[in-house]
Design a protein around this motif. Structure first.
Motif, PDB file in Angstrom:
ATOM      1  N   ASP A 249      34.586  31.861  40.215  1.00 22.07           N
ATOM      2  CA  ASP A 249      34.295  33.007  41.080  1.00 22.07           C
ATOM      3  C   ASP A 249      35.371  33.117  42.156  1.00 22.07           C
ATOM      4  N   LEU A 250      35.329  34.212  42.913  1.00 21.84           N
ATOM      5  CA  LEU A 250      36.386  34.479  43.883  1.00 21.84           C
ATOM      6  C   LEU A 250      36.440  33.423  44.995  1.00 21.84           C
ATOM      7  N   ALA A 268      44.935  34.872  37.191  1.00 23.12           N
ATOM      8  CA  ALA A 268      43.535  34.462  37.327  1.00 23.12           C
ATOM      9  C   ALA A 268      42.778  35.390  38.272  1.00 23.12           C
ATOM     10  N   ARG A 269      43.444  35.814  39.346  1.00 25.22           N
ATOM     11  CA  ARG A 269      42.771  36.697  40.307  1.00 25.22           C
ATOM     12  C   ARG A 269      42.388  38.022  39.658  1.00 25.22           C
ATOM     13  N   ARG A 305      48.230  46.423  37.777  1.00 27.18           N
ATOM     14  CA  ARG A 305      49.618  46.701  38.160  1.00 27.18           C
ATOM     15  C   ARG A 305      50.240  45.524  38.924  1.00 27.18           C
ATOM     16  N   ASP A 306      49.500  44.981  39.891  1.00 30.84           N
ATOM     17  CA  ASP A 306      50.093  44.018  40.822  1.00 30.84           C
ATOM     18  C   ASP A 306      49.843  42.565  40.445  1.00 30.84           C
ATOM     19  N   ASP A 307      48.629  42.243  39.958  1.00 29.75           N
ATOM     20  CA  ASP A 307      48.304  40.855  39.645  1.00 29.75           C
ATOM     21  C   ASP A 307      48.565  40.507  38.180  1.00 29.75           C
ATOM     22  N   PHE A 308      48.155  41.404  37.267  1.00 27.52           N
ATOM     23  CA  PHE A 308      48.347  41.097  35.845  1.00 27.52           C
ATOM     24  C   PHE A 308      49.669  41.636  35.326  1.00 27.52           C
TER      25      PHE A 308
END
Length: 387
Positions: A249-250, A268-269, A305-308
């Motif tokens: 979880d976060l 992961a985020r 766009r930013d994390d993956f």
């Protein structure tokens, strides 16, 4: 639309085999409203089947031969025996999806018979709308009509189709595409728990249209990058000592994320936050709350766009054009594996024409093409149709 496709497939069968088919089955493509790359992380997804399909017209044979005519490929033929080991073929590539499903059925010891088949479809290819899963599930659904296969549920057929792509075709896909194609419910999206395989229908609100906008950016990197993302997700799960990122979880990620490689942390985020967004989206959509659905779809796109890092500039531009038209009245995001393909929008029907006009005016693909736009409805899953 389906009646024309059925008619075309029947005609192809009669022309090839000199008789009318005894059975016709269909399996739909799909669009994923939210939940990208979460399926192979044992997470949650919210796709719906769409009214673009693969149709197979068929008749049992008295022997153990399977003969397939591809009506969309100038009547190309593949023929093989159920009594011989099935092998991949270099060409035609589509034949491997048919062979792979039959191979999985044979491995399970199911009582198959020879079959004459004509196949046709209108699922756009190369757009990320899962034409391959549609074909695989259609083949599984066809053979499931044989005596002795009645016990196979839609989820069983989906898992057979997935296994055929994993083991025979060599695509390491998750199970979302096949499950929604096999088990879709008309008028509903389907929230799928990709670990338990439980499904929950979520109604598409009355007056909402599903728009799919093809960027015409070819998804050339998707296979290699898909495999890289999958390994990064597995590395993160292994670091936390869990089976899959579904189990993180976060708060845990924020507490211990600094232990991860920075790129792996971002991957992961995305998965951890995307799983939470899918659960929230199922609630919002079920309540008919399109503005809230829009917020979640926007957050999903930013995360991709930013994390993956799976969007491309033209996809981002297409999302922005649609967003500028619909504002807070609906949602828009990239859909599919990434690096091109399509954008999905959930919009009030009154805004369909304004979106179409804005995209026609403002968007051009890599070769100057306009976006191809499909206005869809949530369709039923695979099954037999009137022959």
């Amino acid at each position: 639309m389906m009646s024309e496709l059925i008619s075309r497939t029947r005609t192809a069968f009669e022309s090839a085999f000199g008789a009318a088919p005894a059975i016709v089955v269909q399996a739909p493509g799909r669009v994923n409203l939210i939940g990208e790359h979460t399926d192979y992380n044992d997470g949650f997804v919210l796709p719906c089947a769409i009214d673009y399909r693969t149709v197979i017209a068929a008749r049992e044979r008295d022997d153990r031969t399977v003969r397939i005519i591809a009506a969309d490929y100038a009547g190309a033929v593949d023929e093989f025996s159920l009594d011989q080991p099935l092998e991949r073929v270099a060409t035609p590539m589509w034949a491997n999806y048919v062979r792979g499903v039959i191979d999985e059925l044979l491995k399970r010891g199911l009582p198959l018979k020879g079959m004459d088949m004509a196949v046709s479809g209108d699922v756009p290819q190369g757009a990320g709308l899962s034409s391959s899963a549609s074909l695989s599930v259609a083949v599984a659904s066809l053979f499931a009509t044989l005596p002795g296969l009645e016990q196979l549920s839609p989820i069983d057929l989906a898992l057979i189709a997935q296994a055929s792509e994993n083991n025979f075709v060599g695509t390491q896909c998750g199970n979302m595409d096949q499950i929604i194609s096999a088990a879709g419910i008309e008028g509903n999206a389907l929230m799928i728990d990709c670990r338990s395989l439980q499904t929950q229908p979520v109604p598409i609100p009355a007056g909402a249209a599903i728009m799919i906008l093809h960027s015409h950016v070819e998804r050339g990197l998707v296979d290699s990058e898909y495999n890289t993302r999958r390994k990064q997700c597995e590395a993160a799960a292994s670091h936390f000592g869990v089976k899959a990122l579904r189990d993180v979880d976060l708060p845990l990620l924020e507490q211990r994320g600094g232990e991860l490689d920075p790129v792996v942390l971002r991957r992961a985020r995305h998965i951890v936050t995307e799983n939470a967004r899918v659960l929230a989206a199922a609630d919002a959509l079920g309540q008919g709350n399109l503005p809230r659905m829009g917020e979640l779809m926007q957050a999903s796109h930013v995360s991709m766009r930013d994390d993956f890092e799976i969007t491309v500039p033209l996809i981002d531009q297409l999302v922005d054009i649609v967003k500028n038209v619909i504002g807070t009245a609906g949602g828009v995001r990239m859909t599919g594996g990434g690096f091109g393909g399509c954008v999905v929008a959930l919009v009030p029907e009154a805004l369909v024409a304004p979106v179409q006009a804005a995209v026609a005016e403002q968007y051009r693909g890599p070769k100057g093409q306009q976006s191809t736009i499909y206005v869809c409805r949530a369709a039923a899953g695979a099954g037999e149709v009137a022959a």
